[in-house]
Design a protein around this motif. Structure first.
Motif, short mmCIF file in Angstrom:
data_model
loop_
_atom_site.label_atom_id
_atom_site.label_comp_id
_atom_site.label_asym_id
_atom_site.label_seq_id
_atom_site.Cartn_x
_atom_site.Cartn_y
_atom_site.Cartn_z
N GLN A 47 0.16 5.86 -1.21
CA GLN A 47 -1.41 6.49 -1.20
C GLN A 47 -2.52 5.44 -0.79
OE1 GLN A 47 -1.96 9.66 -1.89
NE2 GLN A 47 0.17 10.31 -2.29
N PRO A 48 -2.43 4.81 0.29
CA PRO A 48 -3.40 3.75 0.67
C PRO A 48 -4.56 4.01 0.52
CG PRO A 48 -2.23 4.58 2.56
CD PRO A 48 -1.56 5.21 1.24
N GLY A 49 -5.20 5.65 0.75
CA GLY A 49 -6.40 6.16 0.53
C GLY A 49 -7.09 5.83 -0.64
N TRP A 50 -6.38 5.73 -1.77
CA TRP A 50 -7.07 5.65 -2.99
C TRP A 50 -7.59 4.10 -3.08
CZ3 TRP A 50 -2.45 7.13 -6.85
CH2 TRP A 50 -2.41 8.40 -6.72
N ALA A 52 -9.21 2.76 -0.86
CA ALA A 52 -10.55 2.54 -0.37
C ALA A 52 -11.53 3.56 -0.82
CB ALA A 52 -10.27 3.06 1.07
N ASP A 53 -10.97 4.50 -1.66
CA ASP A 53 -11.87 5.57 -2.33
C ASP A 53 -13.01 4.95 -3.10
OD1 ASP A 53 -12.95 7.60 -4.13
OD2 ASP A 53 -10.94 8.76 -3.71
N CYS A 57 -1.31 1.41 -5.12
CA CYS A 57 -1.59 2.45 -4.07
C CYS A 57 -0.52 2.33 -2.94
CB CYS A 57 -2.93 2.23 -3.45
SG CYS A 57 -4.30 2.75 -4.89
N GLN A 58 -0.14 1.27 -2.41
CA GLN A 58 0.90 1.04 -1.26
C GLN A 58 2.27 1.50 -1.87
OE1 GLN A 58 0.25 -3.19 -0.47
NE2 GLN A 58 -1.56 -2.92 0.80
#
Length: 421
Positions: free
Chosen positions: A276-279, A281-282, A271-272
């Motif tokens: 897309q760091p939000g993925w 935490a999804d 993800c980093q």
């Protein structure tokens, strides 16, 4: 530990460069054809053995399959490099008798005929072991020496289908696919060479006790799939496809990359890398089971990211973030691979008539000799038979009668030199 006295060197003794290889001085008579048997014998050659290949007058059938140039195919070069060839017409009584005499002088005999064929040729295990109990005799067949399939014809494709390999390689819709290499044959050759080495180790420990090493392509293919079959026994048939998400081959702007995450830490790094760091935490992607449930969404999203940049760009990014990845290379790119260049993965074969060819030997570099050219049909007939005790008068009679054949322009000392190369 039992010890045996060292045997006197054979007439074609190994050179000093070969003396430290594990099978230096060992005589192998390879009467097999195709892939599995020849590859077994070729591995022994790489590890120092003198290997004499017996060709019928038309040559090993492997010489005529696939990419063929003259007397050689890519297959025959790959699995017969460095051997010496003796051409014998074993359909004749004299040829059968000669084959038997040569087999009695060998430390190892390798054959991959259907059951009973070697016996009909006079070189079955029982007949040879009665005269030479120290012989290690390797038999490779399609399905084994007995049972309802013992006499069934077998090839790599047949075995990939019948052993489940094609099923293991099926598409997501269940369509079975042949694995695009001669995996069944090559794997059986590897297993055979290991089993032969184990039998030789036991012979050295037990003062000369030989062995009949029996393998089948079917058993080898099942052994290759030990994990797959255990998974089936535990949970039944699993869906085809990856075991994690995201996991697959993704197009870049100018090529393709295989990319995967097997656990949470790897997914976070991916993800980093993709920005897309939000993925991470999804909750949809909290663990692999959750990610597998949303594998389609992840695949589309990752594909969209990778398509924006070149393969070179993503290789640098993924390497920096320690992401599991690799470019999808063709064979030219594999030959040029930086690691292959640094490690010397590919040796060079100077193959007469074909020029310089790349060859990947067994990966244990300290236990192999430099790659060697594959022989022509009967290239070393006269030299080998003289070394193995055949008198000149008998040799000349057999040559005249067609019992044995010598390749034109390849007789005499040139063949003897090949044994020590």
């Amino acid at each position: 530990m039992a010890q045996i006295q060292p045997q006197p060197p054979h007439p074609a003794s190994p050179s000093a460069a070969l003396a430290d290889l594990p099978f230096a001085g060992l005589r192998v008579l390879d009467i097999s054809q195709g892939i599995a048997g020849p590859y077994c014998a070729h591995i022994l050659w790489q590890q120092g053995a003198e290997v004499v290949k017996v060709d019928p007058p038309a040559g090993d059938w492997g010489r005529h399959v696939g990419v063929v140039r003259g007397e050689h195919s890519a297959l025959s070069v790959a699995y017969n490099g460095g051997k010496r060839s003796v051409c014998i017409d074993a359909a004749s009584d004299a040829g059968k008798a000669l084959l038997f005499d040569l087999a009695l002088q060998a430390d190892v005999v390798v054959q991959n005929f259907r059951p009973q064929v070697a016996g009909r040729l006079g070189v079955g295990y029982a007949a040879l072991a009665a005269r030479n109990p120290a012989l290690v005799y390797v038999s490779i067949s399609g399905y084994g020496a007995d049972g309802p399939y013992a006499d069934h014809p077998a090839s790599d494709s047949v075995m990939q289908a019948d052993s489940g390999l094609m099923f293991a390689n099926r598409l997501a819709d269940g369509t079975p696919r042949r694995i695009g290499m001669l995996l069944a044959d090559a794997a059986t050759g590897l297993y055979a060479a290991q089993a032969c080495a184990a039998a030789l180790c036991r012979r050295f420990r037990t003062a000369g006790s030989g062995a009949h090493v029996e393998l089948s392509l079917f058993d080898a293919c099942c052994a290759l799939q030990a994990n797959n079959i255990l998974e089936y026994a535990i949970q039944g048939t699993a869906a085809a496809g990856p075991v994690s998400a995201p996991n697959g081959v993704f197009p870049t702007r100018d090529g393709s990359i295989t990319l995967l995450a097997l656990n949470n830490a790897q997914f976070v790094r991916l993800c980093q890398a993709l920005g897309q760091p939000g993925w991470a935490a999804d909750p949809r992607f909290a663990d692999n089971a959750s990610r597998m449930a949303h594998a389609g969404w992840l695949r589309d999203a990752v594909s969209a990211c990778l398509a924006r940049e070149s393969t070179a760009h993503w290789l640098g990014v993924f390497q920096a973030h320690d992401v599991l990845h690799a470019p999808v290379r063709d064979h030219r790119q594999v030959l040029d691979h930086p690691q292959a260049q640094q490690q010397g993965t590919f040796q060079q074969i100077e193959q007469p008539g074909l020029g310089t060819l790349p060859f990947a030997g067994i990966p244990a570099r300290g236990l192999r000799r430099p790659a060697g050219a594959a022989p022509r049909i009967g290239e070393h007939t006269e030299a080998v038979l003289r070394e193995w005790g055949i008198c000149q008068d008998r040799l000349e009679r057999w040559l005249a009668a067609g019992v044995v054949r010598q390749a034109a322009g390849a007789a005499g000392a040139a063949g003897a030199a090949g044994a020590a190369a």
